[in-house]
Structure formats: C-alpha cells, structure tokens
Enzyme design. Structure first.
Site, PDB file in Angstrom:
ATOM      1  N   HIS A 428     -58.246  67.246  32.043  1.00 30.63           N
ATOM      2  CA  HIS A 428     -59.374  66.573  31.393  1.00 30.63           C
ATOM      3  C   HIS A 428     -60.407  66.082  32.399  1.00 30.63           C
ATOM      4  CE1 HIS A 428     -58.181  62.339  32.310  1.00 30.63           C
ATOM      5  NE2 HIS A 428     -56.944  62.824  32.267  1.00 30.63           N
ATOM      6  N   CYS A 447     -51.480  62.938  33.526  1.00 30.66           N
ATOM      7  CA  CYS A 447     -52.394  64.041  33.238  1.00 30.66           C
ATOM      8  C   CYS A 447     -53.205  64.403  34.480  1.00 30.66           C
ATOM      9  CB  CYS A 447     -53.323  63.675  32.086  1.00 30.66           C
ATOM     10  SG  CYS A 447     -52.487  63.616  30.479  1.00 30.66           S
TER      11      CYS A 447
END
Length: 525
Positions: A428, A447
């Site tokens: 992301h 992440c």
C-alpha cells in the site's frame, strides 16, 4: 554384426564430465548398461528392503538389483562432490566421508559383501546430498509461525535417476541445486569469504560519532578492518586521523552493508565492522539454506521483495524492470514470508484497524482522549450501527469495528494492492512518505508500504488506455473507493535474505528479525 554393436556400446559410454541432458522418461528409467570394468554384484532384495527406504530400493531396481557405482567411472566425481559439500553450505559431519574415504582406498581388497555395502553407502550419501541441496536440511514450517511458503515438492527419486545415465553426471548435479541467481550469488559469497584469512580483531567501541578530519585512537583498528575487507588498500602507516582515504573507504563499506553512505562512523557502522569472518560465513550459510526453501521455479513475471533490503523488484523474463523502496514490519510485528498472486488494486481505500494495532495503539490512545477518533477520521461500528466516540466503551473496545475514511490522511494512503494470504497483509501507499528516505525502514505493523505506488500500479494494470496515469489521477480525485482486478497473472514473493555477492563484492544487510544466527545454530546441531 555383433562386433559392431559391441563397438557402438563402448562409444556411448562417454565421460561423466560431458554436460548432456538425459533423453529418457523419468517414469520409465533406462536399464543401466553393464560393462566389464570391474565387478557387478547382485544385491539381495531382502538386504535392500531392510534399509526401509523406497527411493533407495527404486534406484537399485532400475539397475536390476545390481551394484551401480563399482563399475561407474563417475564414482570419483561423486566422491569429490561429497568431499566438497561445504561449497554448498552443508555440514560435512552429516555425511559418511571418513568411512567412504577408507573404503575407497581399500576397494581392491574388499569382499563382495563389503563392495555391496560400499555401493549402497554411496547411493545413501548421494540421496542425502540431493535432499539437503534441493530442499534444505530443515523445514521452515516447523521453525516459523509467520512463514507461509509452499513446500518445494522436489522429486528426489527423479533427481537420483538422472545420475544413472553415464553421460549426464554434470546435468544431474545441476538439476539438484536451486537455479535462482541469488542462490548462485550466495554460493559465490561463500567462496569469496573462504579466501579471507582468519582474523583476531578486538571489538571496536566508540562513545561519539567520528567525522572527517577527527582524531580518534579507534581509527587505527578501523583502518585495519577496512583493509582486511578490501574496502581500502592497507596504508603504509596507520594513524589515528580520519583522513579522506579512510572516509571514502567507510562509504564503500557502508554501501555494502545497507547503511547510509555518509562517511560518518556511528554505532551502526561500528556494529557492522565488528562482524567477524566466521559470523559472516555463518550468515551466508544460513541464507543458502533459506534459498533452498524459497520457490524453486519463479514465474515469467513477478514481484520479489527482500525484507531486510527494504526493496521491491519487478522481474519480467528474468530481467528487473522496476525497483521500489519499501517499508516493512518492525521486529515486533514482522512482515510474513509468503508467496501469492496479485488479485486486485483498491483506489481510495478505507482502512479497517487490525487487532494488533487496535490493542496496542488505538484503544490506549482513545482511552486517554476520545477526540483521537476524529483526528484520525475513524468511524466506530457496532455491527452496522455507528457508535459515537462518547458512547464508546473502552472495556469492550475489541468488540467494535473501526474504519478510517479514504483520503490523503488514510494510513494506507491512496492505493493498496491485494493478494490472498492468511496474515491480512498487502502492499500500500502511505500518508508518511518521508520515511522512505530512512535507511532503516523496519517501521510498519506488517504490511508493506511502497514508494511511488501509482507508478507501480499503472505498470501492473498494464492498460495504457483505461488505466494510464491520467485515468488513475481522475479516480483518486473522486475520493471514492474503487476496486480494479488485474487482468494478467503477476505473482508476489515476500522473502528474507541478508547476504549475497555482486561483482566479487560481499553484500550484507542487517538481520532485522534476528533469524540468521538461530538458523545456523539449528543447522549445526
């Protein structure tokens, strides 16, 4: 005519060093040609069955339960491979090298029973070599909870059958080894480090940073270390002055170790200088084992992430076409190791707060100040009902769902790239892009944050008409969440390695999750 066929048979028994791919079907291995070079002894099937090894039994069944290595001129090549298992980062103690050496020296005086035992012993050691080099000595699933790699289903029996062709020893040997360029670079690293002399350096310590033109007695030992690692030529005289030659050598050293190449000697540089040859060698061996676990065959196009290097590379047809800096999970919330396939991209994503961040960050902060939710643009849900921050009950904090609205302030930034995995991680954007300038980028909660994510997204969507930069900008400006599926198969490999070589230089990275030393220890136990 018989003489012609005998002559032809002799011709095809060519040298074991010739690199030729066997042309037989593995499902139906060929019968091994028998020669009159020494004894060919029958092996009792009962003797083999007592070994309780189906692969060993199959190996000899293809040779009509007869000895194989006694008349095979590649026996010497096999013995050489076993004697040099350290070149593959293996432990010689795992093999019967002393016994093999003793039997080989006395092969002319061995009884028939001893010859059979010796032939089988060679095959057993070859099988062990094949298993360890092709699959690894340890099983990562038994070591790590946050590793989700598919097992390398290596057909050991198939690989052993390759050795039964007298004209394909080199081919068979190469088929055993991982063929990825990084494994080859690691093997070269092991070769390089073995050429360094043994050292007896004292541990370096500093109180303050050392900069160009400083004077410090520790610089004498620093210069010795830099000369040892070939980052600079050994000076004729060693002084305690931080001169320009040493400054440039330090920058070279820092670059090789993933440190900011600023020439400033700080604690990070000193820590890397304090690594001994032995510890670096152990690190290389641990990484070679790791690469035996990683996918044996990679796809035509894929993303490969090296977590300790904080880098993402897009590889197409074995060429690196794009490189991005990344931010990965901190040690306490490590990014998992896995392989998957990209599925879709989300523009203007919302963010549902995951359990770990909820427990460790959100609930403690909001308990002190209910205004926390408004400043973070987080909406609280109980089922489908929106809950006011002032009606929120901290004691039941885990029972709510917390969703951050899309926008520049969103923790995920403006885009996320999804792929199936059991850890709920993804790639992301981020709302704190300045962190990409740091050298140590182990900062996230698991992440992977990607620098220049829109450039990557445009490439992955591979649609210059419907999903060019202008179209992506339009969608982002709408501030509405939109999912777009990938139309071509692109795979992702989140991997972990801390050593390799490049142009005869040793390259190292910090073992940010502390995996190397423990893995080496397990390999040698």
């Amino acid at each position: 005519m018989k003489h012609f066929y005998l002559f032809f048979l002799v011709l095809i028994l060519i040298s074991c060093n010739k690199k030729k791919k066997p042309n037989f079907s593995v499902s139906k291995p060929p019968a091994v040609e028998l020669t009159d070079e020494g004894k060919v002894l029958a092996i009792d099937s009962t003797y083999l069955s007592k070994k309780n090894d189906s692969i060993l039994v199959a190996f000899y069944q293809t040779n009509e339960n007869r000895t194989f290595w006694l008349t095979f001129n590649c026996r010497e090549s096999l013995i050489s491979v076993l004697k040099n298992v350290e070149e593959e980062g293996l432990n010689p103690k795992d093999f019967d090298l002393k016994k093999i050496g003793k039997l080989e020296k006395s092969i002319q005086t061995l009884s028939d029973k001893e010859l059979i035992d010796y032939d089988v012993l060679l095959t057993e050691n070859l099988k062990k070599y094949v298993e360890k080099v092709a699959k690894g000595s340890l099983n990562p699933k038994e070591l790590y909870k946050d590793w989700d790699l598919k097992e390398n289903k290596v057909d050991v029996q198939k690989l052993l059958f390759y050795f039964q062709r007298k004209d394909s020893f080199d081919f068979a040997l190469n088929e055993v080894k991982p063929n990825h360029i990084m494994y080859k670079k690691l093997k070269h690293s092991l070769h390089l480090i073995n050429q360094f002399p043994d050292e007896n350096f004292k541990k370096l310590e500093i109180k303050d940073k050392i900069v160009l033109n400083d004077t410090n007695d520790v610089l004498i030992e620093v210069k010795k270390r830099l000369a040892y690692w070939y980052d600079m030529k050994k000076p004729d005289t060693l002084t305690n002055i931080y001169d320009e030659t040493t400054f440039n050598a330090i920058k070279n050293f820092q670059s090789r170790h993933g440190l900011a190449p600023d020439g400033v000697i700080g604690k990070g540089t000193i820590a890397s200088l304090n690594f001994t040859k032995q510890k670096r060698k152990e690190q290389i061996i641990a990484n070679m084992e790791r690469w035996r676990w990683f996918p044996r065959n990679f796809e035509k196009e894929y993303l490969i992430i090296n977590i300790p290097d904080y880098s993402l590379q897009v590889v197409k047809e074995k060429d690196t076409v794009k490189t991005h800096r990344i931010i990965v999970g901190k040690a306490s919330r490590s990014t998992p190791i896995l392989s998957s396939k990209l599925s879709y991209v989300v523009f203007n994503p919302t963010w549902t707060v995951p359990p770990t961040i909820l427990k460790e960050d959100v609930i403690p902060a909001a308990s002190k100040n209910r205004g926390y939710f408004a400043t973070k643009n987080i909406t609280i849900y109980s089922g489908s009902t929106v809950v006011s921050p002032y009606d929120w009950n901290p004691a039941k904090g885990k029972s709510y769902r917390y969703v951050q609205s899309p926008g520049n302030f969103n923790s995920l930034g403006l885009v996320k790239i999804m792929f199936p995995n059991r850890f709920s991680v993804y790639l992301h954007d981020t709302n704190t892009r300045g962190y990409f300038e740091r050298e140590n980028r182990s900062l996230s909660s698991g992440c992977v944050r990607v620098q220049n994510p829109f450039e990557l997204t445009e490439y992955l969507l591979s649609d210059s008409i419907n999903w060019n930069k202008e179209k992506i900008d339009e969608v982002l400006a709408e501030a509405k969440t939109k999912n777009v599926n990938f139309t071509k198969p692109i795979y992702l490999h989140l991997l972990y390695w801390t050593a390799w070589s490049d142009k005869n230089l040793l390259i190292f990275r910090d073992d940010i999750y502390g995996l190397d030393a423990e893995l080496y220890k397990k390999l040698r136990n």
